[in-house]
Scaffold this active site. Structure first.
Site, PDB file in Angstrom:
ATOM      1  N   GLU A  26      -6.207  -9.818  14.192  1.00  0.00           N
ATOM      2  CA  GLU A  26      -7.630  -9.725  13.851  1.00  0.00           C
ATOM      3  C   GLU A  26      -8.440 -10.934  14.290  1.00  0.00           C
ATOM      4  OE1 GLU A  26      -5.112  -9.591  11.711  1.00  0.00           O
ATOM      5  OE2 GLU A  26      -5.539  -8.345   9.971  1.00  0.00           O
ATOM      6  N   ASP A  99      -3.032  -7.808   9.401  1.00  0.00           N
ATOM      7  CA  ASP A  99      -2.596  -8.300   8.096  1.00  0.00           C
ATOM      8  C   ASP A  99      -1.713  -7.295   7.353  1.00  0.00           C
ATOM      9  OD1 ASP A  99      -3.844 -10.696   8.430  1.00  0.00           O
ATOM     10  OD2 ASP A  99      -5.654 -10.174   7.319  1.00  0.00           O
ATOM     11  N   ASP A 101      -1.488  -5.615   4.596  1.00  0.00           N
ATOM     12  CA  ASP A 101      -1.969  -4.848   3.454  1.00  0.00           C
ATOM     13  C   ASP A 101      -2.569  -3.541   3.975  1.00  0.00           C
ATOM     14  OD1 ASP A 101      -4.338  -5.709   4.595  1.00  0.00           O
ATOM     15  OD2 ASP A 101      -4.915  -7.015   2.945  1.00  0.00           O
ATOM     16  N   GLU A 103      -5.650  -2.589   4.304  1.00  0.00           N
ATOM     17  CA  GLU A 103      -6.750  -2.785   5.250  1.00  0.00           C
ATOM     18  C   GLU A 103      -6.218  -3.166   6.625  1.00  0.00           C
ATOM     19  OE1 GLU A 103     -11.088  -5.047   5.473  1.00  0.00           O
ATOM     20  OE2 GLU A 103      -9.644  -5.624   3.940  1.00  0.00           O
ATOM     21  N   TYR A 320       0.450 -14.978   2.981  1.00  0.00           N
ATOM     22  CA  TYR A 320      -0.754 -14.138   2.956  1.00  0.00           C
ATOM     23  C   TYR A 320      -1.457 -14.248   1.609  1.00  0.00           C
ATOM     24  CZ  TYR A 320      -3.768 -10.155   3.955  1.00  0.00           C
ATOM     25  OH  TYR A 320      -4.857  -9.362   4.190  1.00  0.00           O
ATOM     26  N   ARG A 322      -4.001 -12.390   0.180  1.00  0.00           N
ATOM     27  CA  ARG A 322      -4.517 -11.248  -0.585  1.00  0.00           C
ATOM     28  C   ARG A 322      -3.335 -10.494  -1.172  1.00  0.00           C
ATOM     29  NH1 ARG A 322      -7.745 -11.105   4.141  1.00  0.00           N
ATOM     30  NH2 ARG A 322      -9.840 -11.911   3.757  1.00  0.00           N
ATOM     31  N   HIS A 367       4.098  -8.301  -0.556  1.00  0.00           N
ATOM     32  CA  HIS A 367       5.431  -8.455  -1.126  1.00  0.00           C
ATOM     33  C   HIS A 367       5.669  -9.813  -1.754  1.00  0.00           C
ATOM     34  CE1 HIS A 367       6.400  -4.640   0.558  1.00  0.00           C
ATOM     35  NE2 HIS A 367       6.221  -5.047   1.803  1.00  0.00           N
TER      36      HIS A 367
END
Length: 782
Positions: A26, A99, A101, A103, A320, A322, A367
């Site tokens: 991203e 990423d 997740d 999203e 990560y 989030r 995780h």
């Protein structure tokens, strides 16, 4: 032959380029870090966020055909998509490394669709930290795009679009244009408004406590303070409702004889807090540093995406950010335990590595918890690389993680029970004193969670003299102005506190509303829309916020209900687990929504009758909402379009002594969307304006000019030099007139006032920091 050989040599670089493997991420920062890890065999491209979304204008969802979304590539992303498509045409392999997740999964899917990669072999790689080990492990185990996660994210996007594009127009019709409703943001607003009403409706209740200063009768040495509990034999603390009861008990204590009836000593173990999740990181960073949720996540993103480290190359510093999980990789636990033994000794690690159970209702976003990518990378080794905010946040994350694998702190708790007996054998009174002594610091050697202490915890720190059960005691009398030995104190119950960003995030998480990725945007939106303002750190609803909330709750009570929103989040989780298709979930939301929209459309506009009369036509006037607040409008509209400011409204223009620099006419103080300003009374013929600058009484440390209070476009207060743009000094923290005691530089206040009335302060020039007293603060900001 020479020519042919020469031709082959010219083509060789081109053949090498065609053999590269394409990796799509991203952000450019993440791309740079991965490039340093993967090497020149990989062509790494950044999509710079989302490359496809629903259109900005129009619903973009086909409600008649299974809510099929109509995605489009924005104009500003078309060149990016084309570059990715060209790079993919040359690549031997394509990896989607967005990423980890929902999203991120959806972004990968959108990249495939937008760049036309459906028929090209492509694989998804997922890693929770950008380190050589984690990245290489991920590339050894690629997988297909998980369409269950994509469906869950798509369902969320469609639901949010239905709410935003179908309910927001109701707000425009009934209140004013430019307002918005959101599936999560409007529930957050409702929580803030309901808390404010709870505070306003709160009726304080009087109660009293009685402290007694005692000392041993034999020596008179070793005084301590005990608090009245109630009659002997009663387990619960007796409530003292008023002064009459307090005076009666004080008289009994004055005439009583005292003895120690029991002393209990026992050790208590305190476990360290679990590693950070998104929610707990936002809470702790706000308490310690005053950072907003949005700022915290921006800094955490920088630490996650990585930077150039001396001797190591590009590497991410944290996992990560989030996540609502407190899981920790076993390898990370082993490294942390080895570090703790090496630095603090074997006594500071428990017998086995700690594991933590996630408290969040539905922890699935990632995780692992937020932790440093290596416990061996101490904050001090990064101080020259990181900026001040990055360093503070990294230090907080590192300390919390290492501490979570350390041994318990052991506290010796002592409880002394004292009987106050009457000469006539009447029922006596029980008093109690406590003491807490740290026997073994354990994890506290490195880190302790920031929280407000209770009165009992503060009292326990005062300490107790050597005492034995059965000791006779007496009152410790002192000459005035020293406090009396028996001190009845009046108190009043307090209303629940207003939400701060930290406590609202905590409440959203506890109620299962939203996801780690939605907390910061939700908080920003309700403030940017003018529904909520910050008073210090507290979130206070504006009048507009009350109005919007009341209309939404009246017409859409279920949709903006805390419980309903939590159930919707659970259904989205079920989609992500592949337990149900996404279209029926949206359908069961959509059908009732349409019925409510029809009823809401028939409701009258939000207006308030007044006693005012129109100066033009004599009709009555009503209070309505406009772009800059409430105003009076003629009832005869549209025949009569007369309007005027509402009396007492801060947005009403006010006369000033200022003269326009362009034409010399008088100027008026007005309120616009970004706050107050001074404008020429001849507008629109003359467009002369001036800023309203509030001096703070402190000189600029750079040029000696006046420091003034300013506001950003989003109404956030900051402080800058009045000579801007010649001088560009700015500070988010409030400047104080008192100079730094170490270097005489400018000091600024920041953080929550402590219980002793002092406020944390720091120097902008040197490394000094410390508390500033209540009186000093008043003088420094006068």
């Amino acid at each position: 032959m020479t020519q042919k050989s020469s031709t082959r040599k010219r083509k060789a670089p081109k053949q090498s380029k065609r053999g590269k493997r394409l990796v799509i991420v991203e952000s450019p920062a993440k791309a740079r870090t991965l490039a340093g890890i993967l090497g020149p065999e990989y062509d790494i491209r950044a999509s710079v966020g989302h490359v496809r979304d629903l259109p900005k204008s129009g619903l973009g969802v086909d409600t008649d055909h299974d809510f099929a979304p109509h995605y489009e590539v924005p104009e500003e992303k078309r060149a990016v998509v084309e570059e990715i498509r060209k790079a993919a045409s040359r690549a031997t392999e394509i990896y989607l490394a967005t990423d980890p997740d929902r999203e991120g999964e959806a972004i990968s899917w959108h990249l495939v669709e937008a760049a036309g990669l459906q028929d090209r072999p492509h694989q998804r790689v997922v890693f929770h930290e950008i380190t050589p080990e984690a990245v290489r492990e991920a590339f050894q185990h690629p997988r297909p795009i998980d369409h269950r996660l994509v469906d869950a994210q798509q369902a969320r996007r469609v639901l949010d679009r239905l709410v935003g594009y179908q309910i927001s127009p109701i707000l425009w019709q009934k209140i004013r244009r430019g307002l918005s409703a959101g599936r999560v943001q409007s529930v957050a607003l409702r929580m803030i408004v309901e808390r404010e009403r709870e505070i306003k409706a709160f009726e304080p209740k009087e109660y009293w406590t009685i402290d007694v200063d005692l000392t041993t009768e034999q020596t008179g040495a070793g005084a301590f303070t005990a608090q009245l509990v109630g009659p002997i034999g009663k387990k619960r603390k007796t409530e003292i409702p008023d002064q009459a009861d307090a005076d009666r008990l004080t008289a009994l204590l004055r005439s009583a004889s005292y003895r120690i009836s029991d002393i209990t000593k026992k050790p208590q173990s305190r476990r360290p807090a679990p590693p950070f999740t998104t929610s707990t990181l936002q809470q702790e960073a706000l308490r310690r540093f005053g950072f907003s949720a949005k700022r915290i996540m921006a800094i955490a993103q920088q630490l996650y995406e990585g930077m150039e480290l001396p001797g190591e190359g590009q590497a991410g510093l944290i996992t990560y950010m989030r996540t609502d999980s407190t899981n920790i990789a076993e390898s990370a636990k082993l490294v942390a335990r080895a570090y703790i033994i090496q630095r603090f000794g074997a006594d500071f690690v428990p017998s086995s590595a700690r594991s933590y159970r996630t408290k969040a209702k539905r922890a699935q976003e990632a995780h692992e918890a937020i932790r440093p990518t290596s416990a061996l990378r101490e904050p001090g080794s990064l101080q020259s690389i990181l900026n001040r905010d990055q360093f503070r946040l990294y230090t907080l994350i590192w300390q919390r993680f290492v501490a979570c694998q350390m041994a318990d702190a052991v506290i010796d708790q002592t409880r002394v029970e004292v009987e106050a007996l009457q000469a006539d054998d009447a029922d006596g009174l029980l008093l109690r004193a406590t003491e807490s002594v740290l026997r073994f610091p354990g994890y506290r050697q490195l880190y302790e969670e920031m929280r407000d202490e209770t009165d009992d915890e503060e009292a326990a720190k005062r300490g107790l003299p050597p005492l034995d059960s059965g000791n006779a005691l007496r009152l410790t009398e002192a000459e005035p102005p020293a406090p009396a030995a028996i001190r009845p104190d009046q108190h009043f119950t307090e209303p629940p506190p207003r939400y701060t960003e930290a406590t609202l995030v905590k409440a959203l998480e506890e109620n299962g509303i939203g996801r780690p990725s939605t907390y910061a945007p939700t908080l920003s939106t309700i403030q940017d829309r003018g529904y909520v303002r910050k008073e210090g750190r507290a979130l206070s609803p504006e009048e507009l916020g009350f109005t919007v909330n009341d209309l939404l709750v009246e017409h859409f009570p279920d949709i903006f209900d805390v419980g309903f929103t939590a159930v919707m989040e659970e259904e989205l989780d079920e989609i992500a687990r592949g337990e149900r298709p996404w279209v029926p979930v949206v359908q069961q939301f959509y059908d009732p929504l349409q019925e409510k929209l029809k009823l809401a459309a028939k409701a009258p506009r939000v207006e308030e009758e007044t006693d005012e009369t129109c100066e033009k036509c004599g009709s009555g006037m009503i209070a309505r909402w406009g772009r800059f607040g409430r105003f009076l409008a003629c009832k005869g509209y549209p025949e009569c379009k007369s309007t005027r400011p509402l009396d007492g409204d801060e947005s009403a223009p006010q006369k000033t002594d200022e003269k326009c620099e362009l034409c010399g006419a008088d100027m008026m103080l007005k309120t616009g969307r970004y706050g107050q300003f001074i404008a020429c009374t001849r507008y629109p013929e003359c467009k002369g304006t001036k800023q309203v600058l509030k001096k703070v009484g402190v000189a600029c440390p750079d040029c000696g000019g006046d420091l003034v209070e300013r506001t950003t476009k989003r109404r956030r207060v900051f402080y800058g030099c009045a000579k801007y743009p010649e001088c560009e000094f700015t500070s988010w923290s409030r400047p104080l007139a008192q100079p730094c005691p170490k270097c005489s530089g400018l000091i600024v206040a920041g953080g929550k006032a402590r219980k002793d009335g002092s406020t944390p302060a720091r120097c902008t020039k040197c490394d000094w920091s410390g508390p500033i007293g209540e009186q000093e603060l008043a003088e420094a900001t006068a």
